[in-house]
Scaffold this motif. Structure first.
Motif, mmCIF file in Angstrom:
data_model
loop_
_atom_site.group_PDB
_atom_site.id
_atom_site.type_symbol
_atom_site.label_atom_id
_atom_site.label_comp_id
_atom_site.label_asym_id
_atom_site.label_seq_id
_atom_site.Cartn_x
_atom_site.Cartn_y
_atom_site.Cartn_z
ATOM 1 N N ALA A 84 -18.195 27.429 -37.014
ATOM 2 C CA ALA A 84 -18.988 27.590 -35.796
ATOM 3 C C ALA A 84 -20.225 26.705 -35.859
ATOM 4 O O ALA A 84 -20.624 26.084 -34.854
ATOM 5 C CB ALA A 84 -19.391 29.053 -35.621
ATOM 6 N N LEU A 85 -20.837 26.591 -37.045
ATOM 7 C CA LEU A 85 -21.994 25.697 -37.214
ATOM 8 C C LEU A 85 -21.591 24.254 -37.010
ATOM 9 O O LEU A 85 -22.327 23.468 -36.386
ATOM 10 C CB LEU A 85 -22.594 25.884 -38.607
ATOM 11 N N VAL A 86 -20.405 23.869 -37.520
ATOM 12 C CA VAL A 86 -19.932 22.497 -37.327
ATOM 13 C C VAL A 86 -19.793 22.200 -35.842
ATOM 14 O O VAL A 86 -20.217 21.142 -35.347
ATOM 15 C CB VAL A 86 -18.593 22.274 -38.062
ATOM 16 N N ILE A 87 -19.214 23.160 -35.100
ATOM 17 C CA ILE A 87 -19.043 22.957 -33.656
ATOM 18 C C ILE A 87 -20.412 22.832 -32.980
ATOM 19 O O ILE A 87 -20.631 21.946 -32.146
ATOM 20 C CB ILE A 87 -18.234 24.116 -33.049
ATOM 21 N N ALA A 88 -21.350 23.715 -33.378
ATOM 22 C CA ALA A 88 -22.684 23.672 -32.763
ATOM 23 C C ALA A 88 -23.377 22.347 -33.069
ATOM 24 O O ALA A 88 -24.003 21.746 -32.188
ATOM 25 C CB ALA A 88 -23.515 24.845 -33.280
ATOM 26 N N ILE A 89 -23.265 21.888 -34.310
ATOM 27 C CA ILE A 89 -23.897 20.620 -34.681
ATOM 28 C C ILE A 89 -23.261 19.469 -33.921
ATOM 29 O O ILE A 89 -23.942 18.570 -33.411
ATOM 30 C CB ILE A 89 -23.787 20.400 -36.206
ATOM 31 N N PHE A 90 -21.932 19.497 -33.786
ATOM 32 C CA PHE A 90 -21.258 18.412 -33.073
ATOM 33 C C PHE A 90 -21.635 18.417 -31.597
ATOM 34 O O PHE A 90 -21.780 17.366 -30.983
ATOM 35 C CB PHE A 90 -19.739 18.541 -33.242
ATOM 36 N N THR A 92 -24.557 19.329 -30.292
ATOM 37 C CA THR A 92 -25.921 18.852 -30.058
ATOM 38 C C THR A 92 -26.114 17.428 -30.532
ATOM 39 O O THR A 92 -26.908 16.689 -29.958
ATOM 40 C CB THR A 92 -26.939 19.741 -30.778
ATOM 41 N N ARG A 93 -25.449 16.978 -31.578
ATOM 42 C CA ARG A 93 -25.768 15.686 -32.164
ATOM 43 C C ARG A 93 -24.599 14.727 -32.216
ATOM 44 O O ARG A 93 -24.727 13.607 -32.682
ATOM 45 C CB ARG A 93 -26.314 15.883 -33.586
ATOM 46 N N GLN A 94 -23.406 15.149 -31.752
ATOM 47 C CA GLN A 94 -22.224 14.283 -31.707
ATOM 48 C C GLN A 94 -21.926 13.628 -33.051
ATOM 49 O O GLN A 94 -21.568 12.464 -33.121
ATOM 50 C CB GLN A 94 -22.369 13.193 -30.627
ATOM 51 N N THR A 95 -22.115 14.348 -34.134
ATOM 52 C CA THR A 95 -21.799 13.796 -35.445
ATOM 53 C C THR A 95 -21.360 14.917 -36.381
ATOM 54 O O THR A 95 -21.730 16.071 -36.181
ATOM 55 C CB THR A 95 -22.997 13.059 -36.053
ATOM 56 N N VAL A 96 -20.530 14.569 -37.359
ATOM 57 C CA VAL A 96 -20.209 15.532 -38.428
ATOM 58 C C VAL A 96 -20.628 14.942 -39.770
ATOM 59 O O VAL A 96 -20.133 15.335 -40.805
ATOM 60 C CB VAL A 96 -18.705 15.882 -38.466
ATOM 61 N N ASP A 97 -21.571 13.998 -39.716
ATOM 62 C CA ASP A 97 -22.015 13.322 -40.930
ATOM 63 C C ASP A 97 -23.213 14.061 -41.502
ATOM 64 O O ASP A 97 -24.238 14.225 -40.820
ATOM 65 C CB ASP A 97 -22.390 11.879 -40.584
ATOM 66 N N THR A 98 -23.115 14.528 -42.747
ATOM 67 C CA THR A 98 -24.208 15.339 -43.305
ATOM 68 C C THR A 98 -25.500 14.541 -43.437
ATOM 69 O O THR A 98 -26.578 15.110 -43.387
ATOM 70 C CB THR A 98 -23.827 15.884 -44.687
ATOM 71 N N ALA A 99 -25.406 13.212 -43.590
ATOM 72 C CA ALA A 99 -26.623 12.425 -43.748
ATOM 73 C C ALA A 99 -27.385 12.298 -42.437
ATOM 74 O O ALA A 99 -28.579 11.979 -42.440
ATOM 75 C CB ALA A 99 -26.279 11.052 -44.303
ATOM 76 N N ASP A 100 -26.710 12.541 -41.304
ATOM 77 C CA ASP A 100 -27.393 12.462 -40.014
ATOM 78 C C ASP A 100 -28.044 13.779 -39.616
ATOM 79 O O ASP A 100 -28.723 13.866 -38.604
ATOM 80 C CB ASP A 100 -26.383 12.085 -38.909
ATOM 81 N N ILE A 101 -27.832 14.821 -40.399
ATOM 82 C CA ILE A 101 -28.347 16.153 -40.044
ATOM 83 C C ILE A 101 -29.433 16.506 -41.055
ATOM 84 O O ILE A 101 -29.375 17.542 -41.702
ATOM 85 C CB ILE A 101 -27.231 17.207 -40.071
ATOM 86 N N SER A 102 -30.421 15.635 -41.186
ATOM 87 C CA SER A 102 -31.429 15.858 -42.220
ATOM 88 C C SER A 102 -32.815 16.023 -41.612
ATOM 89 O O SER A 102 -33.798 15.626 -42.206
ATOM 90 C CB SER A 102 -31.416 14.681 -43.215
ATOM 91 N N LEU A 103 -32.874 16.648 -40.399
ATOM 92 C CA LEU A 103 -34.166 16.787 -39.741
ATOM 93 C C LEU A 103 -35.127 17.649 -40.543
ATOM 94 O O LEU A 103 -36.330 17.459 -40.492
ATOM 95 C CB LEU A 103 -33.982 17.424 -38.362
#
Lengths: 106, 173
Positions: A84-90, A92-103
């Protein structure tokens, strides 16, 4: 019994490699499942040792296998929330790359 | 070591390695399926037939289908798969994980108490014996797990809800 425990250590290490070296969130989650499975195999092996050790006297109870059942239930819950978190992240941010989710990274 | 163990563990290790090294998550999921099925063989050999059944039902039946469902739902294109870490870092992590395997496996291999593969009593690991322990001694843990699953279910539903994320700005940093 030793071969099973060594195999479980190997599967755990392969899973750890997947978690640390991959950047695709889905594959990181799958590697996490591999790690949990490695632990499950070790618990089943220890349960088998315990069962054969107690076979002389009282009836051996498979405590370790009950632990594995608990781990499976927690893994199922973890996967549901994780995906569910993967879906939510995708969303909002259109990515599944962990390096792009480093806010939150300091 | 029995030939069944050798074949099953080769399948386990190869499919686990293939799972963590594939670029496309669909192939990873299929290799993970093979890996899970070989785990069921190990459970059968470790006199845990009930566990083998539950493992197949929960892992391949529920968890893996959920993975495939999300992979299909996201429908990632090649450029959306993201980059990978440079080879140097991957090799470094591989070395680290080999060291982890060494530290885990060495005490296991050198402990003679773990070596015996003696027979277990009849019915060990059957539904009756596992259920007996589960409900007699771990009743509270069983109830707490049900609570955890309910909480996780609501959490997953709320997290994946579309309207929750509509107001959020797509913020690419």
């Amino acid at each position: 019994m030793t071969p099973y425990l060594v195999l479980s250590a190997a599967v755990f290490s392969i899973g750890a490699f997947g978690v640390l070296a991959r950047r695709n969130l889905l594959i990181v989650l799958m590697s996490l499942e591999l790690m949990l499975n490695g632990v499950n195999l070790a618990l089943t092996g220890f349960s088998r040792i315990h069962g054969s050790a107690a076979s002389g006297g009282a009836a051996a109870a498979p405590h370790g296998q009950v632990f594995v059942l608990m781990v499976m239930a927690v893994a199922a819950a973890e996967v549901a929330v994780g995906l569910a978190l993967v879906i939510a992240i995708f969303r909002t941010r259109q990515t599944v790359d962990t390096a792009d989710i480093s806010l939150l990274k300091g | 070591m029995s030939p069944i163990f050798l074949v099953a563990s080769v399948i386990t290790l190869v499919s686990a390695l293939m799972c963590v090294t594939r670029r496309n998550p669909v192939y990873s999921a299929v290799w993970l399926l093979v890996c899970f099925l070989s785990f069921a063989l190990h459970y059968l050999a470790l006199s845990a037939p009930f566990l083998a059944t539950v493992h197949v039902v929960v892992y391949t039946g529920a968890i893996l289908v959920l993975f495939l469902f999300v992979i299909m739902l996201l429908n990632l294109r090649e450029e959306e798969l993201g980059d990978e870490y440079p080879l140097s870092r991957q090799l470094g992590v591989a070395g680290l994980c080999t060291a982890l395997f060494g530290t885990l496996a060495w005490p296991l291999m050198s402990d003679p108490a773990l070596r015996p593969f003696a027979t277990v009593p009849e019915g060990y690991g059957s539904v009756e014996s596992v259920g007996d322990v589960l409900f007699r001694q771990y009743g509270l843990a069983f109830e707490l797990v049900s609570l955890l699953i309910v909480v996780a279910m609501f959490g997953a539903m709320i997290l994946a809800k579309k309207t929750l994320w509509n107001s959020a700005e797509p913020n690419r940093g």
